[in-house]
Design a protein around this motif. Structure first.
Motif, PDB file in Angstrom:
ATOM      1  N   LEU A 183       0.820  -1.209   0.000  1.00  0.00           N
ATOM      2  CA  LEU A 183       0.000   0.000   0.000  1.00  0.00           C
ATOM      3  C   LEU A 183       0.857   1.263   0.000  1.00  0.00           C
ATOM      4  N   LEU A 184       1.998   1.196   0.682  1.00  0.00           N
ATOM      5  CA  LEU A 184       2.905   2.352   0.662  1.00  0.00           C
ATOM      6  C   LEU A 184       3.468   2.550  -0.747  1.00  0.00           C
ATOM      7  N   ALA A 185       3.861   1.445  -1.381  1.00  0.00           N
ATOM      8  CA  ALA A 185       4.384   1.541  -2.746  1.00  0.00           C
ATOM      9  C   ALA A 185       3.299   2.016  -3.716  1.00  0.00           C
ATOM     10  N   ALA A 186       2.069   1.570  -3.494  1.00  0.00           N
ATOM     11  CA  ALA A 186       0.971   2.003  -4.356  1.00  0.00           C
ATOM     12  C   ALA A 186       0.729   3.503  -4.211  1.00  0.00           C
ATOM     13  N   ILE A 189       2.030  -5.315  -7.465  1.00  0.00           N
ATOM     14  CA  ILE A 189       2.935  -4.776  -6.448  1.00  0.00           C
ATOM     15  C   ILE A 189       3.131  -5.778  -5.322  1.00  0.00           C
ATOM     16  N   ALA A 190       2.031  -6.362  -4.834  1.00  0.00           N
ATOM     17  CA  ALA A 190       2.114  -7.301  -3.712  1.00  0.00           C
ATOM     18  C   ALA A 190       2.935  -8.535  -4.072  1.00  0.00           C
ATOM     19  N   MET A 235       1.895  -8.907 -14.769  1.00  0.00           N
ATOM     20  CA  MET A 235       2.064  -8.764 -13.324  1.00  0.00           C
ATOM     21  C   MET A 235       3.432  -9.259 -12.866  1.00  0.00           C
ATOM     22  N   LEU A 236       3.937 -10.313 -13.523  1.00  0.00           N
ATOM     23  CA  LEU A 236       5.200 -10.930 -13.118  1.00  0.00           C
ATOM     24  C   LEU A 236       6.389 -10.433 -13.938  1.00  0.00           C
ATOM     25  N   ASP A 237       6.158  -9.464 -14.799  1.00  0.00           N
ATOM     26  CA  ASP A 237       7.221  -8.892 -15.637  1.00  0.00           C
ATOM     27  C   ASP A 237       7.936  -9.961 -16.456  1.00  0.00           C
ATOM     28  N   THR A 238       7.157 -10.793 -17.117  1.00  0.00           N
ATOM     29  CA  THR A 238       7.735 -11.847 -17.941  1.00  0.00           C
ATOM     30  C   THR A 238       6.799 -12.089 -19.124  1.00  0.00           C
ATOM     31  N   THR A 239       7.025 -13.171 -19.852  1.00  0.00           N
ATOM     32  CA  THR A 239       6.191 -13.465 -21.017  1.00  0.00           C
ATOM     33  C   THR A 239       5.121 -14.483 -20.665  1.00  0.00           C
ATOM     34  N   ALA A 240       4.080 -14.527 -21.486  1.00  0.00           N
ATOM     35  CA  ALA A 240       3.027 -15.519 -21.279  1.00  0.00           C
ATOM     36  C   ALA A 240       3.584 -16.926 -21.409  1.00  0.00           C
ATOM     37  N   THR A 241       4.554 -17.113 -22.293  1.00  0.00           N
ATOM     38  CA  THR A 241       5.178 -18.435 -22.467  1.00  0.00           C
ATOM     39  C   THR A 241       5.898 -18.867 -21.194  1.00  0.00           C
ATOM     40  N   ALA A 242       6.607 -17.921 -20.567  1.00  0.00           N
ATOM     41  CA  ALA A 242       7.326 -18.245 -19.328  1.00  0.00           C
ATOM     42  C   ALA A 242       6.351 -18.575 -18.204  1.00  0.00           C
ATOM     43  N   VAL A 243       5.263 -17.803 -18.116  1.00  0.00           N
ATOM     44  CA  VAL A 243       4.262 -18.078 -17.082  1.00  0.00           C
ATOM     45  C   VAL A 243       3.636 -19.451 -17.311  1.00  0.00           C
ATOM     46  N   LYS A 244       3.326 -19.768 -18.556  1.00  0.00           N
ATOM     47  CA  LYS A 244       2.719 -21.064 -18.875  1.00  0.00           C
ATOM     48  C   LYS A 244       3.644 -22.209 -18.487  1.00  0.00           C
ATOM     49  N   GLY A 245       4.949 -22.063 -18.753  1.00  0.00           N
ATOM     50  CA  GLY A 245       5.902 -23.103 -18.376  1.00  0.00           C
ATOM     51  C   GLY A 245       6.001 -23.269 -16.871  1.00  0.00           C
ATOM     52  N   ALA A 246       6.059 -22.146 -16.133  1.00  0.00           N
ATOM     53  CA  ALA A 246       6.124 -22.213 -14.674  1.00  0.00           C
ATOM     54  C   ALA A 246       4.863 -22.829 -14.104  1.00  0.00           C
TER      55      ALA A 246
END
Length: 337
Positions: free
Chosen positions: A50-53, A73-74, A165-176
């Motif tokens: 909340l402080l960062a927001a 952010i969270a 949200m995770l500062d990455t690609t959809a492909t990377a999120v799908k693999g994780a």
């Protein structure tokens, strides 16, 4: 397109900002708890979020929803905390008696319970996503896999939004996500309905047997593969014989001193504040399976009592049921089995 409330907040209106973020506070805290496994760390992460927001409002253009922006952010605050050593195991208490050899050791000694009074109402629709076994399993995944699984499977964000949200690609999120799903085992337990008569009956029978040191009666309530854990102690006892051995050793050490239990709820599961004579001695959380107890987790952390609305001293007087006085100092809390 921004809203008048957001515009006021961006102009420096603290009240508008509070009104903007308050609807998400509870779900953000639960999100941080899932990632970090500790109530205290989740509370800190929400405050930092909340402080960062607030500080980042001038750069927020409203292209994403406020909810998605706050979750971004969270999530990063939690990942940073994990990277910086925020999940270092706490000191393990030394048992004051000769405990039986444990069956195994936990990999998540930092785990804490989560009070039901803090859960969003929606959490009860998917209680398997807040139960202790699920949160503990999340802690054993690599942090980026945990984040991908929680953001996509628990929160329901689509891949593209999760990637942003995770500062990455959809492909990377799908693999994780695929790796996390293949590692995380689904729960096979079938607990009674939340707040049902069967849940109350099992909880009452367990409490009656436990405070009476009736080990045979406790064992009669257990599933064949039940286990007992005691975070932050690493010891785990699996199976009725191992659990019975530990309970008998504990009863022998107490030599007539009495346990008392006060009911509460944690992680959408039955729980109790545990007292030795009148002093706090930890929290007990039960995982139920059908008409049996599948898991007993005793958290040896007296500092959690205020979060659960539990008094700091046990008395059978109704007037003592509400907590009073300042919260205990965590550094001064003795280790207790």
């Amino acid at each position: 397109m921004t809203s008048p409330l957001l515009d006021r907040a961006r102009a420096g209106d603290h009240d508008a900002f509070a009104e903007l973020v308050e609807p998400y506070r509870r779900e953000l805290q639960l999100h941080c708890y899932r990632l970090l496994g500790r109530l205290a760390d989740a509370e800190d992460a929400v405050q930092e979020t909340l402080l960062a927001a607030w500080r980042g409002l001038p750069e927020f253009e409203g292209r994403a929803s406020v909810r998605s922006w706050l979750y971004r952010i969270a999530t990063h605050r939690c990942l940073n905390a994990i990277r910086d050593g925020g999940r270092r195991p706490p000191p393990s208490p030394v048992p004051p008696f000769e405990a039986p050899e444990p069956t195994t050791h936990t990999e998540v000694p930092w785990l804490q319970p989560y009070p039901d009074v803090l859960l969003p109402e929606s959490a009860y629709l998917h209680r398997e996503q807040v139960e202790l076994a699920f949160v503990e399993a999340l802690q054993q995944l690599p942090p980026r896999q945990t984040a991908a699984l929680v953001v996509c499977d628990v929160l329901g964000f689509p891949l593209a939004e999760a990637a942003a949200m995770l500062d990455t690609t959809a492909t990377a999120v799908k693999g994780a996500l695929q790796r996390a799903r293949s590692t995380l085992r689904s729960s096979t337990t079938r607990p009674p309905a939340h707040g049902s008569a069967e849940e109350r009956r099992l909880s009452k029978e367990f409490a009656t047997a436990f405070v009476a040191d009736d080990v045979d009666a406790v064992v009669a309530l257990l599933t064949d593969d039940a286990w007992l854990a005691m975070p932050p102690a690493p010891h785990q006892y699996v199976g009725a014989a191992a659990i019975a051995g530990f309970l008998r050793a504990s009863a022998g050490w107490r030599a007539g001193r009495l346990y008392s239990l006060l009911p509460t709820r944690a992680n959408a599961q039955p729980a109790f504040g545990l007292y030795l004579d009148a002093a706090p001695a930890g929290l007990v959380v039960l995982a139920l399976d059908g008409d049996r107890v599948a898991r007993i987790t005793r958290f040896m952390d007296d500092t959690l009592f205020p979060a659960f609305g539990l008094p700091r001293a046990f008395s059978r007087s109704p007037a003592s049921a509400a907590p009073s006085g300042p919260a205990p100092d965590p550094a001064a809390a003795p280790d207790r089995w």
